[in-house]
Design an enzyme around this catalytic site. Sequence first.
Site, mmCIF file in Angstrom:
data_model
loop_
_atom_site.group_PDB
_atom_site.id
_atom_site.type_symbol
_atom_site.label_atom_id
_atom_site.label_comp_id
_atom_site.label_asym_id
_atom_site.label_seq_id
_atom_site.Cartn_x
_atom_site.Cartn_y
_atom_site.Cartn_z
ATOM 1 N N HIS A 38 0.643 -1.047 0.100
ATOM 2 C CA HIS A 38 0.345 0.149 0.131
ATOM 3 C C HIS A 38 0.600 1.299 -0.152
ATOM 4 O O HIS A 38 1.474 1.615 0.874
ATOM 5 C CB HIS A 38 -0.959 -0.123 1.147
ATOM 6 C CG HIS A 38 -1.842 -1.401 1.272
ATOM 7 N ND1 HIS A 38 -1.271 -2.359 1.722
ATOM 8 C CD2 HIS A 38 -2.970 -1.341 1.084
ATOM 9 C CE1 HIS A 38 -2.299 -3.288 1.771
ATOM 10 N NE2 HIS A 38 -3.435 -2.569 1.288
ATOM 11 N N PRO A 140 -6.214 -5.711 11.105
ATOM 12 C CA PRO A 140 -7.589 -5.721 11.097
ATOM 13 C C PRO A 140 -8.142 -4.093 11.504
ATOM 14 O O PRO A 140 -8.062 -3.815 12.588
ATOM 15 C CB PRO A 140 -8.058 -6.640 12.165
ATOM 16 C CG PRO A 140 -6.705 -7.436 12.280
ATOM 17 C CD PRO A 140 -5.840 -6.520 11.991
ATOM 18 N N LEU A 141 -8.780 -3.592 10.639
ATOM 19 C CA LEU A 141 -9.067 -2.121 10.889
ATOM 20 C C LEU A 141 -9.986 -1.881 12.238
ATOM 21 O O LEU A 141 -10.896 -2.857 12.309
ATOM 22 C CB LEU A 141 -9.940 -1.453 9.726
ATOM 23 C CG LEU A 141 -8.857 -1.351 8.419
ATOM 24 C CD1 LEU A 141 -9.789 -0.953 7.187
ATOM 25 C CD2 LEU A 141 -7.719 -0.659 8.554
ATOM 26 N N ILE A 212 -10.975 8.654 0.706
ATOM 27 C CA ILE A 212 -10.877 7.325 0.038
ATOM 28 C C ILE A 212 -10.646 5.652 0.657
ATOM 29 O O ILE A 212 -10.141 5.849 1.809
ATOM 30 C CB ILE A 212 -9.465 7.442 -0.869
ATOM 31 C CG1 ILE A 212 -9.422 8.438 -1.809
ATOM 32 C CG2 ILE A 212 -9.141 6.078 -1.670
ATOM 33 C CD1 ILE A 212 -10.385 8.294 -3.053
ATOM 34 N N HIS A 286 -4.362 3.157 -3.323
ATOM 35 C CA HIS A 286 -4.312 2.476 -1.868
ATOM 36 C C HIS A 286 -3.614 1.350 -1.804
ATOM 37 O O HIS A 286 -2.670 1.217 -0.975
ATOM 38 C CB HIS A 286 -5.842 2.199 -1.646
ATOM 39 C CG HIS A 286 -6.057 1.350 -0.459
ATOM 40 N ND1 HIS A 286 -6.183 1.472 0.701
ATOM 41 C CD2 HIS A 286 -6.161 -0.101 -0.407
ATOM 42 C CE1 HIS A 286 -6.272 0.457 1.650
ATOM 43 N NE2 HIS A 286 -6.275 -0.400 0.683
ATOM 44 N N GLU A 438 -18.204 -5.433 24.191
ATOM 45 C CA GLU A 438 -17.500 -6.669 24.294
ATOM 46 C C GLU A 438 -16.159 -6.262 23.437
ATOM 47 O O GLU A 438 -15.115 -6.970 23.796
ATOM 48 C CB GLU A 438 -18.094 -7.864 24.179
ATOM 49 C CG GLU A 438 -19.259 -8.274 24.969
ATOM 50 C CD GLU A 438 -20.629 -7.442 24.683
ATOM 51 O OE1 GLU A 438 -20.610 -6.861 23.508
ATOM 52 O OE2 GLU A 438 -21.442 -7.634 25.378
ATOM 53 N N PHE A 463 -21.161 -14.304 24.012
ATOM 54 C CA PHE A 463 -20.803 -13.082 23.564
ATOM 55 C C PHE A 463 -19.222 -13.007 23.369
ATOM 56 O O PHE A 463 -18.630 -12.057 23.040
ATOM 57 C CB PHE A 463 -21.309 -12.036 24.408
ATOM 58 C CG PHE A 463 -22.657 -11.838 24.661
ATOM 59 C CD1 PHE A 463 -23.733 -12.265 23.500
ATOM 60 C CD2 PHE A 463 -23.449 -11.742 25.818
ATOM 61 C CE1 PHE A 463 -25.067 -12.321 23.634
ATOM 62 C CE2 PHE A 463 -24.755 -12.011 25.872
ATOM 63 C CZ PHE A 463 -25.612 -12.004 24.790
ATOM 64 N N HIS A 487 -21.717 -18.641 32.052
ATOM 65 C CA HIS A 487 -22.977 -19.169 31.295
ATOM 66 C C HIS A 487 -22.380 -19.755 30.264
ATOM 67 O O HIS A 487 -22.601 -19.541 29.052
ATOM 68 C CB HIS A 487 -23.663 -18.100 31.149
ATOM 69 C CG HIS A 487 -24.140 -17.045 32.547
ATOM 70 N ND1 HIS A 487 -23.256 -16.690 33.289
ATOM 71 C CD2 HIS A 487 -25.450 -17.057 32.866
ATOM 72 C CE1 HIS A 487 -23.985 -15.922 34.146
ATOM 73 N NE2 HIS A 487 -25.353 -16.183 33.981
ATOM 74 N N HIS A 499 -28.780 -17.491 23.977
ATOM 75 C CA HIS A 499 -27.594 -17.438 25.080
ATOM 76 C C HIS A 499 -26.856 -18.405 25.220
ATOM 77 O O HIS A 499 -26.104 -18.637 26.213
ATOM 78 C CB HIS A 499 -28.242 -16.855 26.364
ATOM 79 C CG HIS A 499 -28.757 -15.376 26.208
ATOM 80 N ND1 HIS A 499 -29.535 -14.955 25.202
ATOM 81 C CD2 HIS A 499 -28.402 -14.363 26.986
ATOM 82 C CE1 HIS A 499 -29.572 -13.516 25.614
ATOM 83 N NE2 HIS A 499 -29.073 -13.131 26.638
HETATM 84 C C1 LIG Z 1 -11.609 -5.345 9.598
HETATM 85 C C2 LIG Z 1 -10.972 -5.136 8.399
HETATM 86 N N1 LIG Z 1 -11.818 -5.236 7.195
HETATM 87 C C3 LIG Z 1 -11.385 -4.855 5.961
HETATM 88 C C4 LIG Z 1 -10.160 -4.805 5.871
HETATM 89 C C5 LIG Z 1 -9.392 -4.729 4.340
HETATM 90 N N2 LIG Z 1 -8.979 -3.408 4.094
HETATM 91 C C6 LIG Z 1 -7.764 -2.885 4.225
HETATM 92 S S1 LIG Z 1 -7.414 -1.260 3.974
HETATM 93 C C7 LIG Z 1 -9.245 -1.116 3.550
HETATM 94 C C8 LIG Z 1 -9.818 0.131 3.149
HETATM 95 C C9 LIG Z 1 -9.498 1.185 4.126
HETATM 96 O O1 LIG Z 1 -9.675 2.411 4.011
HETATM 97 P P1 LIG Z 1 -8.841 3.568 4.951
HETATM 98 O O2 LIG Z 1 -8.920 3.327 6.206
HETATM 99 O O3 LIG Z 1 -9.482 4.946 4.585
HETATM 100 O O4 LIG Z 1 -7.318 3.672 4.414
HETATM 101 P P2 LIG Z 1 -6.799 4.318 3.079
HETATM 102 O O5 LIG Z 1 -6.862 3.691 2.043
HETATM 103 O O6 LIG Z 1 -7.318 5.640 3.148
HETATM 104 O O7 LIG Z 1 -5.428 4.449 3.549
HETATM 105 C C10 LIG Z 1 -9.944 -2.262 3.824
HETATM 106 C C11 LIG Z 1 -11.354 -2.475 3.603
HETATM 107 C C12 LIG Z 1 -9.211 -4.730 6.727
HETATM 108 N N3 LIG Z 1 -7.787 -4.834 6.704
HETATM 109 N N4 LIG Z 1 -9.716 -4.828 8.176
HETATM 110 MG MG LIG Z 2 -9.144 6.661 3.385
#
Ligand SMILES: Cc1ncc(C[n+]2csc(CCOP(=O)(O)OP(=O)(O)O)c2C)c(N)n1
Ligand SMILES: [Mg+2]
Length: 694
Positions: A38, A140-141, A212, A286, A438, A463, A487, A499
């Site tokens: 990226h 993982p975002l 973006i 990206h 959670e 959960f 539980h 549950h």
């Molecule tokens: C939980 C999660 N879902 C999907 C992805 C796949 N993914 C990686 S980057 C991205 C887009 C992110 O956009 P942004 O945060 O705006 O990053 P930019 O392109 O602006 O750097 C996605 C969907 C991920 N890494 N984590």
């Molecule tokens: Mg972005």
Amino acid sequence: MSLTNVAETMTESELDQLSVDTIRTLAIDAVQQAKSGHPGTPMALAPLVFTIWNRMMRFDPMDPIWPNRDRFVLSNGHASMLLWSVLHLTGTRAVNADYERLGQPSVSLEDIRRFRQIGSKAPGHPEYHWVSGVETTTGPLGQGVATSVGMAIAQKWLAERYNRPGFAIFDYDIYVVCGDGCLMEGVAAEAASLAGHLGLDNLCWVYDNNHITIEGQTSLAFTEDVATRFLAYGWNVLRVSDANDLDRIQQALGVFQTTKARPTFLILDSHIGYGSPHKQDSAAAHGEPLGDEEVRLTKRRYEWPEEAQFLVPDGVREHFAAGVGARGAAARSRWTALFASYRATYPELASEIDQMQRRDLPAGWDRNLPVFPADAKGIAGRDASGKVLNGLAQSIPWFLGGSADLGPSNKTTLTYDGAGSFQAGNPGGKNLHFGVREHAMAAVVNGLSLSKVRAFGATFFIFSDYARPAIRLSALMELPTIFVFTHDALGDGEDGPTHQPVEHLASLRAIPGLVTLRPGDANEVVEAYRYVMQLRHQPAVLVLSRQPLPTLDRRIYAPAAGVARGAYVLADPPGGNPEVVLIASGSELSLAVQAHDRLLAEGIRSRVVSMPSWEIFDHQTPAYRDSVLPPTVKARVAVEQASTFGWERYVGSSGHVIGMRTFGASAPLKALQTKFGFEPDRVAAVAKELLGKP
Ligand SMILES: Cc1ncc(C[n+]2csc(CCOP(=O)(O)OP(=O)(O)O)c2C)c(N)n1
Ligand SMILES: [Mg+2]
């Protein structure tokens, strides 16, 4: 043009620009070479990361685990080249798993050349435990921002417990960079809400507002007013409209440093792929290499030698050394002197800090662990756990945690005098109130653990699904986090199938490195904690019953200490030599014992194996495992109120599993036990059938 031997004549601001463009071009070249990665976001955010690191952060590259360093979290982990560049250019040193400082660089230029290749210290996304200087694993975002809230809570707690007048031992800040993706994720909203409530003024999130994401413009799916949302959470919201303006960024970060009682949210308007003539401001920047021609054109825009690759011009490393390097070294040496006199004045507190930093436990940490007398009626797993937690929290000063609004049900509330609730006005409290959040809870627990505080989080086992992404990361990061899930099965009775966990044990057992434990009586709960507390690099999940379980008479049955081996022989026929083995965990252990008694009465030589933990058992020697599950005994019955998935490995192809193959149902527990076959007669009948003795 040539960039060698010009540094000496450069102004400060020219050196800044040179450093920023070095970060940019390293990212461009690494992605191009790897043919994957990226480039766009590192190109846009190089000035931000440069400013945070070289002008603001208190970080000594010579000692990336110095306890009072500022933390930097790259929550948009796909922009990892930002981190690899800056770790390289600052000359950050490597540290090993024993916290020893190694001489070699954390990230070498060779690692960057081998970006995303096997063994490289410049992997695709930031990985804690793999690359020194990475504070938490991201990718993982949403996870990074949520974890940062745990780091901020930890700093507040540490400061409250350990700082003394004239001794600011812990006064660090947490800088976080995130993008649109992080802020779309629910976990970020949970965490931001909690951080606002707690008034965490040591926390700054910088939002890369570039409009973006992967599919294109954020106008496709993300049009809310983010600034107003964060204002509503109680954050201080700032904006810098030009991501290339180092001074404005510095000024905003300065406002953060002086803001009290609120976290800071800095919106930074940026241009993804900055400088690329054809890809700037587009999703194309990206997640793919720019391409050879575009790389050349972009370098031309930067006034960079077009053909040079992985170029670190003279003066850049020196510029970082004079900035973050000098500032960090001075801060660390001041702190080291301060800590030496702190040690002289407060030797016990200093030694706590030492132990905590090494993930050691204090002497006598297990002195309050209870022993439960035999009792046919027994005690619920969650109640036994509550007693253990209260004992541990008193003998381990830095052990704390809480529940996602289920403290009274999970029995995780620390009730002893002085335990207190962690709140903005009471940062020394040991009960954390996560609210009904959670996912953020699990991420916050990770953040606490990364800060070396020993932490637990609790909710209903069902959960755990809501927390799973962060539990997975704690395993990936090798953190000794503790998740207390009560539980655990059909015991939820009338609450019904929404549950009643079914597949949860199987799914958590599938996470590499995670230890799951489902103890079968109160003393097994104690032994489970005894085992878990001694883990230094593994997370653990405790799966506990809501309803009372008989406390087994350990004068008759084997000691509960067998829990430490994952599975152990609880009961055998007289003289040993079993013909059938009953294997059970949790609430089904006493069921197996009852079936065993019936079988013995009928002259059938049965054995009961208590198996609270697959993972621990799997790590025992083959000789031990064979002694528990003799290979010659093929008649084996496993009993567990959970998905049968995976039990074949212990019962073999000629054994039988009594478990769940459907969802549960809403009814009193007794009725459910009958409906789903968790009754002693059924277990005994299955055993006899396997033996051909119906
Ligand atoms: C939980 C999660 N879902 C999907 C992805 C796949 N993914 C990686 S980057 C991205 C887009 C992110 O956009 P942004 O945060 O705006 O990053 P930019 O392109 O602006 O750097 C996605 C969907 C991920 N890494 N984590
Ligand atoms: Mg972005």
